[in-house]
Design a protein around this motif. Sequence first.
Motif, PDB file in Angstrom:
ATOM      1  N   MET A 142       0.842  -1.174   0.000  1.00  0.00           N
ATOM      2  CA  MET A 142       0.000   0.000   0.000  1.00  0.00           C
ATOM      3  C   MET A 142       0.887   1.237   0.000  1.00  0.00           C
ATOM      4  N   ASN A 143       0.499   2.232  -0.695  1.00  0.00           N
ATOM      5  CA  ASN A 143       1.263   3.464  -0.831  1.00  0.00           C
ATOM      6  C   ASN A 143       1.350   4.194   0.500  1.00  0.00           C
ATOM      7  N   ASN A 144       2.585   4.440   0.996  1.00  0.00           N
ATOM      8  CA  ASN A 144       2.771   5.110   2.290  1.00  0.00           C
ATOM      9  C   ASN A 144       2.199   6.512   2.301  1.00  0.00           C
ATOM     10  N   GLU A 145       2.282   7.216   1.180  1.00  0.00           N
ATOM     11  CA  GLU A 145       1.737   8.578   1.112  1.00  0.00           C
ATOM     12  C   GLU A 145       0.240   8.562   1.409  1.00  0.00           C
ATOM     13  N   PHE A 146      -0.461   7.572   0.864  1.00  0.00           N
ATOM     14  CA  PHE A 146      -1.898   7.454   1.119  1.00  0.00           C
ATOM     15  C   PHE A 146      -2.163   7.200   2.599  1.00  0.00           C
ATOM     16  N   LEU A 147      -1.390   6.305   3.204  1.00  0.00           N
ATOM     17  CA  LEU A 147      -1.572   6.020   4.627  1.00  0.00           C
ATOM     18  C   LEU A 147      -1.341   7.266   5.471  1.00  0.00           C
ATOM     19  N   TYR A 148      -0.346   8.066   5.123  1.00  0.00           N
ATOM     20  CA  TYR A 148      -0.100   9.304   5.864  1.00  0.00           C
ATOM     21  C   TYR A 148      -1.263  10.266   5.706  1.00  0.00           C
ATOM     22  N   GLN A 149      -1.860  10.336   4.506  1.00  0.00           N
ATOM     23  CA  GLN A 149      -2.998  11.224   4.291  1.00  0.00           C
ATOM     24  C   GLN A 149      -4.197  10.761   5.115  1.00  0.00           C
ATOM     25  N   PRO A 203      -4.342  -9.576   4.204  1.00  0.00           N
ATOM     26  CA  PRO A 203      -3.059  -9.962   3.628  1.00  0.00           C
ATOM     27  C   PRO A 203      -2.632  -9.076   2.449  1.00  0.00           C
ATOM     28  N   ASP A 204      -3.601  -8.477   1.752  1.00  0.00           N
ATOM     29  CA  ASP A 204      -3.261  -7.623   0.607  1.00  0.00           C
ATOM     30  C   ASP A 204      -3.240  -6.141   0.971  1.00  0.00           C
ATOM     31  N   GLY A 205      -3.246  -5.812   2.271  1.00  0.00           N
ATOM     32  CA  GLY A 205      -3.017  -4.442   2.708  1.00  0.00           C
ATOM     33  C   GLY A 205      -4.231  -3.568   2.924  1.00  0.00           C
ATOM     34  N   GLY A 237      -0.771   8.135  -7.283  1.00  0.00           N
ATOM     35  CA  GLY A 237       0.127   7.615  -8.313  1.00  0.00           C
ATOM     36  C   GLY A 237      -0.678   6.998  -9.430  1.00  0.00           C
ATOM     37  N   GLU A 238      -0.365   5.771  -9.776  1.00  0.00           N
ATOM     38  CA  GLU A 238      -1.060   5.080 -10.864  1.00  0.00           C
ATOM     39  C   GLU A 238      -2.288   4.312 -10.388  1.00  0.00           C
ATOM     40  N   LEU A 239      -2.530   4.276  -9.079  1.00  0.00           N
ATOM     41  CA  LEU A 239      -3.638   3.497  -8.538  1.00  0.00           C
ATOM     42  C   LEU A 239      -4.717   4.400  -7.945  1.00  0.00           C
ATOM     43  N   ASP A 240      -5.935   3.874  -7.895  1.00  0.00           N
ATOM     44  CA  ASP A 240      -7.033   4.558  -7.221  1.00  0.00           C
ATOM     45  C   ASP A 240      -7.309   3.835  -5.909  1.00  0.00           C
ATOM     46  N   TYR A 241      -7.612   4.609  -4.874  1.00  0.00           N
ATOM     47  CA  TYR A 241      -7.871   4.060  -3.554  1.00  0.00           C
ATOM     48  C   TYR A 241      -9.279   4.400  -3.086  1.00  0.00           C
ATOM     49  N   SER A 242      -9.879   3.464  -2.362  1.00  0.00           N
ATOM     50  CA  SER A 242     -11.160   3.677  -1.703  1.00  0.00           C
ATOM     51  C   SER A 242     -10.899   3.973  -0.244  1.00  0.00           C
ATOM     52  N   ARG A 286      -9.763  -2.130  -6.341  1.00  0.00           N
ATOM     53  CA  ARG A 286     -10.159  -3.517  -6.659  1.00  0.00           C
ATOM     54  C   ARG A 286     -10.041  -4.423  -5.446  1.00  0.00           C
ATOM     55  N   GLN A 287      -8.963  -4.277  -4.694  1.00  0.00           N
ATOM     56  CA  GLN A 287      -8.790  -5.100  -3.496  1.00  0.00           C
ATOM     57  C   GLN A 287      -9.836  -4.744  -2.441  1.00  0.00           C
ATOM     58  N   PHE A 288     -10.135  -3.447  -2.316  1.00  0.00           N
ATOM     59  CA  PHE A 288     -11.153  -2.995  -1.372  1.00  0.00           C
ATOM     60  C   PHE A 288     -12.513  -3.591  -1.741  1.00  0.00           C
ATOM     61  N   ALA A 289     -12.852  -3.567  -3.022  1.00  0.00           N
ATOM     62  CA  ALA A 289     -14.138  -4.107  -3.481  1.00  0.00           C
ATOM     63  C   ALA A 289     -14.267  -5.590  -3.130  1.00  0.00           C
ATOM     64  N   ALA A 290     -13.180  -6.325  -3.233  1.00  0.00           N
ATOM     65  CA  ALA A 290     -13.197  -7.754  -2.905  1.00  0.00           C
ATOM     66  C   ALA A 290     -13.430  -8.002  -1.417  1.00  0.00           C
ATOM     67  N   LYS A 291     -13.090  -7.025  -0.574  1.00  0.00           N
ATOM     68  CA  LYS A 291     -13.240  -7.162   0.885  1.00  0.00           C
ATOM     69  C   LYS A 291     -14.465  -6.408   1.417  1.00  0.00           C
TER      70      LYS A 291
END
Length: 150
Positions: free
Chosen positions: A1-8, A45-47, A104-109, A131-136
Motif C-alpha cells: 500500500m502506498n505510504n503517502e496514502f496512509l499518511y494522508q 493480507p493484501d493491505g 500515483g497510478e492506482l485509485d484508492y477507496s 479492486r482489493q477494497f471491493a473484494a473485501k
Amino acid sequence: MNNEFLYQVTAVALLSTAACTPFQASSPEGFAAYEENGEFRAVSPDGITFRVRSEDNEPPADLEFWSEALKNRMSDAGYVVVSDGSVDAKNSSGYRLELAAPIGELDYSYLVAIFVHGDDIVVVESAGEVRQFAAKRAAIEAALADLSLK
C-alpha cells in the motif's frame, strides 16, 4: 500500500486518541486484528486496513454537525465523494462517507463512518486499492454492522 496514502488517511484525525475505548469492535473476516494506542486495527493480507478509534466530542455537537464537518473537510482536501448517508451499527446510528483518491497510478477507496456517543465520536475507517477494497467490501460492511458502542 502506498505510504503517502496512509499518511494522508492518518492526517484526517481530529484530536488525539482517547485512552478508554467506548466501543467493542470485531475484525472483518480474513483480517488480522491487533490493538495499538487504544485503537482497534485490522489488516488483510493484501493491505486493506480497518481501524476503529474514538475522539473527544469537542466542541460538543451532534451527528448532523460532525457529518457535515467531515464531508466538507474531506472534499476540501481533494477526496472525491463516492457516496454518503446513514449507517447502522449494532446499537447506534451514524454517518458513512465513501471517498476515492488517485494515488500515483492506482485509485484508492476510503470509507469512514462516525457515531456520536455522548462525549465521544467513534470513528471507523477502512482503506485500500479500489479492486482489493471491493473484494473485501462484504467483510468490511459486516464488521461495521457488528460494531457495538458501550
